[in-house]
Design an enzyme around this catalytic site. Sequence first.
Site, PDB file in Angstrom:
ATOM      1  N   HIS A 139     -71.740  24.510  27.069  1.00  0.00           N
ATOM      2  CA  HIS A 139     -72.799  25.436  27.520  1.00  0.00           C
ATOM      3  C   HIS A 139     -72.531  26.478  27.897  1.00  0.00           C
ATOM      4  O   HIS A 139     -71.719  26.590  28.827  1.00  0.00           O
ATOM      5  CB  HIS A 139     -73.694  24.475  28.168  1.00  0.00           C
ATOM      6  CG  HIS A 139     -75.347  25.255  27.798  1.00  0.00           C
ATOM      7  ND1 HIS A 139     -75.750  26.292  28.876  1.00  0.00           N
ATOM      8  CD2 HIS A 139     -76.157  24.561  27.247  1.00  0.00           C
ATOM      9  CE1 HIS A 139     -76.888  26.280  28.715  1.00  0.00           C
ATOM     10  NE2 HIS A 139     -77.200  25.531  27.411  1.00  0.00           N
ATOM     11  N   ASP A 155     -77.922  17.829  23.831  1.00  0.00           N
ATOM     12  CA  ASP A 155     -78.058  17.272  22.338  1.00  0.00           C
ATOM     13  C   ASP A 155     -76.962  16.082  22.247  1.00  0.00           C
ATOM     14  O   ASP A 155     -76.973  15.815  21.123  1.00  0.00           O
ATOM     15  CB  ASP A 155     -77.655  18.573  21.447  1.00  0.00           C
ATOM     16  CG  ASP A 155     -78.449  19.602  21.327  1.00  0.00           C
ATOM     17  OD1 ASP A 155     -79.758  19.349  21.209  1.00  0.00           O
ATOM     18  OD2 ASP A 155     -78.353  20.515  21.473  1.00  0.00           O
TER      19      ASP A 155
END
Length: 436
Positions: free
Chosen positions: A312, A370
């Site tokens: 991320h 996710d």
Amino acid sequence: MSGTAAKPTITMIDNTDGKRIDLPMMDGTVGPRVMDIRKLYGETGHFTYDPGFTSTASCESKITYIDGDAGVLLYRGYPIEDLAEHSDFMEVCYLLLKGDLPNATQKATFERDITLHTMIHEQLTRFYQGFRRDAHPMAVCCGVVGALSAFYHDSLNINDPHQRMVASYRLIAKLPTIAAMAYKYSVGQPFMYPKNELNYAENFLHMTFGVPCEEYKINKTVARALDRLFILHADHEQNASTSTVRLAGSSGANPFACIAAGIATLWGPAHGGANEAVLQMLQEIGSKDRIPEFIRKVKDKSEGVRLMGFGHRVYKNFDPRAKVIRKAAHDVLSELGVHNEPLLEIAMELERIALQDDYFVQRKLYPNVDFYSGIIYRAMGFPTSMFTALFAVARTVGWIAQWNEMIEDPAQKIGRPRQLYTGHAARAFVPLAARG
Ligand code: CMC
């Protein structure tokens, strides 16, 4: 003691001519200090260079705060874990949009107002016939949401706060209807109209999985889990799709067009499309014994394979949303009687191996939101192609809250980045006959 403390500044010196400029520093409530470079170009003639905006704050915001090193996510100051545990999606929508949690009356009124907008204009339902049956739901959502501006002319005036709020309610209310209809169209079943006695997540399940010939029985556990997933996906400060919505909105574009732009950006596999890509990756790996080979390919980089659902831009620690979803995956699967789901086992083993591997450790790559969400969506019965559309349903409130904040911000200007030009300098035109 007398006098006021000097405002903090940072001095930049141009080594070529010794020119100095003092740039003011800005402090948020929490988080890193920000250098205000607005006068830099005017005073020095220089731009800053920051592709991917790794060091650039594009706006001031009061909505969402992330501490990526600590793995903290707050909506309007409230930790995501508390909201996921104790709140519900409608309450979170109110919070993001209006700034505070509602009292009981405000909550009931808000829920009622949202349900008043759940249907879409009947003529819009015919748009679906123009799509191929195998169209991706995100392609359909993008098109239909963009088309809302052709139908709801009474909420297009962005300078009218009432119209802005009506458009915001419409978008929050209609996205589940639009996404569920995209699914229904793909499987050739009749569209299901919303039922206003159901809550937001229940209604979405009803519109997706119900059929007109029999009553659809809502599984409360599934509905609660979906509601919680919506909370976790509701906002995430200035990510790619939200920044797209703000940039589109900065030109004065209408809210429906801006949210369609956000949906388009969310679809990419580096962003919301990752939940679909994770499932495909897990299916391709197929069994736990093939994980080492897959990890080798990721680390090798030559094949361009990434461990989807990992890494991320902001989190250099566990994504707090992933922690909640990981636990929810176990709870939902066992509640639904899905035992020993092979994809969950592959995911857990993949996570275990990656978290011990130097490649991932050194780069601070952890599971993100996710990584596990697709496993839950699959157990609930959603096809893989719907995963990113589910993300879009949940994120609509974040996009529209950020859009409203931008419109109301007195410092708001059209977004217009500059560039470092490395093409040809001016050169003389050569007539076709004279070109070699
Ligand atoms: N698998 C393998 N290597 C990775 C991964 C990954 N998933 N993510 C980053 N890296 C490596 C990358 O190759 C680079 O290595 P090096 O330093 O040797 O060049 C280093 O880690 C830094 O990566 P980056 O691409 O510069 O980082 P970024 O901040 O630009 O990208 C990201 C962030 C999310 C796009 C990226 O981590 C990624 O592609 N992850 C997989 C896709 C994914 O799961 N996306 C969902 C993000 S969370 C939800 C959302 O935003 O919607």
